[in-house]
Design a protein around this motif. Structure first.
Motif, PDB file in Angstrom:
ATOM      1  N   ALA A 133       0.627  -0.941  -0.137  1.00  0.00           N
ATOM      2  CA  ALA A 133       0.462  -0.330  -0.163  1.00  0.00           C
ATOM      3  C   ALA A 133       0.895   1.421  -0.418  1.00  0.00           C
ATOM      4  CB  ALA A 133      -0.791  -0.052   0.983  1.00  0.00           C
ATOM      5  N   ARG A 134       1.622   1.677  -0.746  1.00  0.00           N
ATOM      6  CA  ARG A 134       2.658   2.128  -1.051  1.00  0.00           C
ATOM      7  C   ARG A 134       2.228   3.541  -2.461  1.00  0.00           C
ATOM      8  NH1 ARG A 134       9.176   1.689  -2.739  1.00  0.00           N
ATOM      9  NH2 ARG A 134       9.727   4.380  -1.885  1.00  0.00           N
ATOM     10  N   GLU A 135       2.013   4.804  -1.614  1.00  0.00           N
ATOM     11  CA  GLU A 135       1.731   5.782  -2.060  1.00  0.00           C
ATOM     12  C   GLU A 135       2.909   5.870  -3.374  1.00  0.00           C
ATOM     13  OE1 GLU A 135      -1.622   6.653  -2.614  1.00  0.00           O
ATOM     14  OE2 GLU A 135      -1.927   5.753  -0.768  1.00  0.00           O
ATOM     15  N   ARG A 136       1.682   7.089  -4.525  1.00  0.00           N
ATOM     16  CA  ARG A 136       2.915   7.486  -5.390  1.00  0.00           C
ATOM     17  C   ARG A 136       3.829   7.956  -4.859  1.00  0.00           C
ATOM     18  NH1 ARG A 136       2.768   4.077 -10.540  1.00  0.00           N
ATOM     19  NH2 ARG A 136       0.567   3.094 -10.343  1.00  0.00           N
ATOM     20  N   PRO A 137       5.623   8.840  -5.345  1.00  0.00           N
ATOM     21  CA  PRO A 137       5.521   9.524  -5.497  1.00  0.00           C
ATOM     22  C   PRO A 137       5.600  10.882  -5.706  1.00  0.00           C
ATOM     23  CG  PRO A 137       7.098   8.547  -7.141  1.00  0.00           C
ATOM     24  CD  PRO A 137       6.143   7.661  -6.687  1.00  0.00           C
ATOM     25  N   ASP A 138       6.044  11.917  -4.409  1.00  0.00           N
ATOM     26  CA  ASP A 138       5.152  12.960  -4.650  1.00  0.00           C
ATOM     27  C   ASP A 138       5.725  14.007  -5.257  1.00  0.00           C
ATOM     28  OD1 ASP A 138       5.675  13.616  -2.624  1.00  0.00           O
ATOM     29  OD2 ASP A 138       3.667  14.174  -1.882  1.00  0.00           O
ATOM     30  N   LEU A 139       7.461  14.124  -5.546  1.00  0.00           N
ATOM     31  CA  LEU A 139       8.539  14.558  -5.548  1.00  0.00           C
ATOM     32  C   LEU A 139       8.619  15.526  -6.766  1.00  0.00           C
ATOM     33  CD1 LEU A 139      11.578  11.770  -4.834  1.00  0.00           C
ATOM     34  CD2 LEU A 139      10.551  14.198  -3.520  1.00  0.00           C
ATOM     35  N   VAL A 140       7.694  14.355  -7.750  1.00  0.00           N
ATOM     36  CA  VAL A 140       7.960  15.678  -9.429  1.00  0.00           C
ATOM     37  C   VAL A 140       6.932  15.659 -10.356  1.00  0.00           C
ATOM     38  CG1 VAL A 140      10.281  15.497  -9.506  1.00  0.00           C
ATOM     39  CG2 VAL A 140       9.037  13.803 -10.545  1.00  0.00           C
ATOM     40  N   ALA A 141       6.295  16.008 -10.519  1.00  0.00           N
ATOM     41  CA  ALA A 141       4.869  16.596 -11.428  1.00  0.00           C
ATOM     42  C   ALA A 141       4.997  14.710 -12.352  1.00  0.00           C
ATOM     43  CB  ALA A 141       5.267  17.023 -12.636  1.00  0.00           C
ATOM     44  N   HIS A 142       3.821  13.787 -11.848  1.00  0.00           N
ATOM     45  CA  HIS A 142       3.199  12.759 -12.753  1.00  0.00           C
ATOM     46  C   HIS A 142       3.780  13.087 -14.815  1.00  0.00           C
ATOM     47  CE1 HIS A 142       2.131  10.930  -9.255  1.00  0.00           C
ATOM     48  NE2 HIS A 142       3.734  11.003  -9.022  1.00  0.00           N
ATOM     49  N   LEU A 143       3.913  12.911 -15.557  1.00  0.00           N
ATOM     50  CA  LEU A 143       3.704  12.816 -16.937  1.00  0.00           C
ATOM     51  C   LEU A 143       3.379  11.990 -17.636  1.00  0.00           C
ATOM     52  CD1 LEU A 143       7.638  13.482 -17.932  1.00  0.00           C
ATOM     53  CD2 LEU A 143       6.224  15.343 -17.167  1.00  0.00           C
ATOM     54  N   VAL A 144       2.426  10.668 -17.078  1.00  0.00           N
ATOM     55  CA  VAL A 144       1.504  10.149 -17.327  1.00  0.00           C
ATOM     56  C   VAL A 144       0.271   9.888 -15.943  1.00  0.00           C
ATOM     57  CG1 VAL A 144       2.736   8.909 -18.604  1.00  0.00           C
ATOM     58  CG2 VAL A 144       2.694   8.285 -16.531  1.00  0.00           C
ATOM     59  N   LYS A 145      -0.775   9.573 -16.785  1.00  0.00           N
ATOM     60  CA  LYS A 145      -1.800   9.468 -15.307  1.00  0.00           C
ATOM     61  C   LYS A 145      -1.828   8.209 -14.616  1.00  0.00           C
ATOM     62  CE  LYS A 145      -5.274  12.412 -16.632  1.00  0.00           C
ATOM     63  NZ  LYS A 145      -6.788  13.049 -17.312  1.00  0.00           N
TER      64      LYS A 145
END
Length: 181
Positions: free
Chosen positions: A77-89
């Motif tokens: 259950a690890r969340e996605r990184p939020d260090l940089v903008a995601h370039l895909v959904k």
């Protein structure tokens, strides 16, 4: 991950536009649609060759790998990184990378299956090398696009390759006992 972004604007990836476009293409090679289509084509080939057990084995190996990935994602259950903008959904959990893991499962399993049917070592090496290259490109694209930590991808590669290896060992075990897998 930030090393793959412009220092003055973390929303912008490094490199020329063609590199970002290539990464989008590479990531698509690890998507559910492409991997499912490739699996259907491989199973169809095996059925056309009347290799029923191999076709069933391939479906089981790839389906089992996908289920393992889903279970691991729920378990960690690890969340996605939020260090940089995601370039895909993206819409699901991060660890392990499904693209990296499922690519390893599909490409390596099909690569081994094709290589087993070949006699020449160069053709075998080419098939396995191509499977590894596809797997690596998909995983690297996920980090470049900002949707996975590198550890997500490493875990996906490791578990996916381990699953493919386990399936290969089971197929070899059955082959030695006379089952045509």
């Amino acid at each position: 991950m930030t090393a793959l972004r412009r220092s003055d604007d973390l929303a912008q990836p490094i490199g020329p536009t063609w590199l970002q476009n290539a990464m989008l293409d590479f990531t698509a090679l690890g998507g559910v649609s492409v991997l499912t289509l490739l699996t259907i084509l491989a199973v169809g080939l095996l059925l056309a060759q009347r290799k029923w057990w191999r076709a069933l084995f391939l479906v089981g190996a790839i389906s089992g790998g996908a289920l393992l990935n889903a279970g691991l994602k729920i378990g960690f259950a690890r969340e996605r990184p939020d260090l940089v903008a995601h370039l895909v959904k993206v819409h699901d959990l991060s660890f392990p990378s499904g693209h990296a893991m499922n690519s390893a499962v599909v490409y390596l399993t099909i690569g081994v299956l094709l290589a087993r049917a070949e006699k020449g070592p160069r053709v075998k090496a080419y098939l396995l090398g191509g499977a590894v290259l596809l797997t690596l490109l998909v995983g690297c694209s996920r980090v470049y696009l900002g949707v996975h930590f590198p550890t997500d991808v490493l875990a996906g590669w490791t578990v996916g390759a381990s699953w493919a290896t386990l399936c290969w060992l089971v197929a070899e075990w059955w082959r030695q006992r006379g089952t045509r897998v």
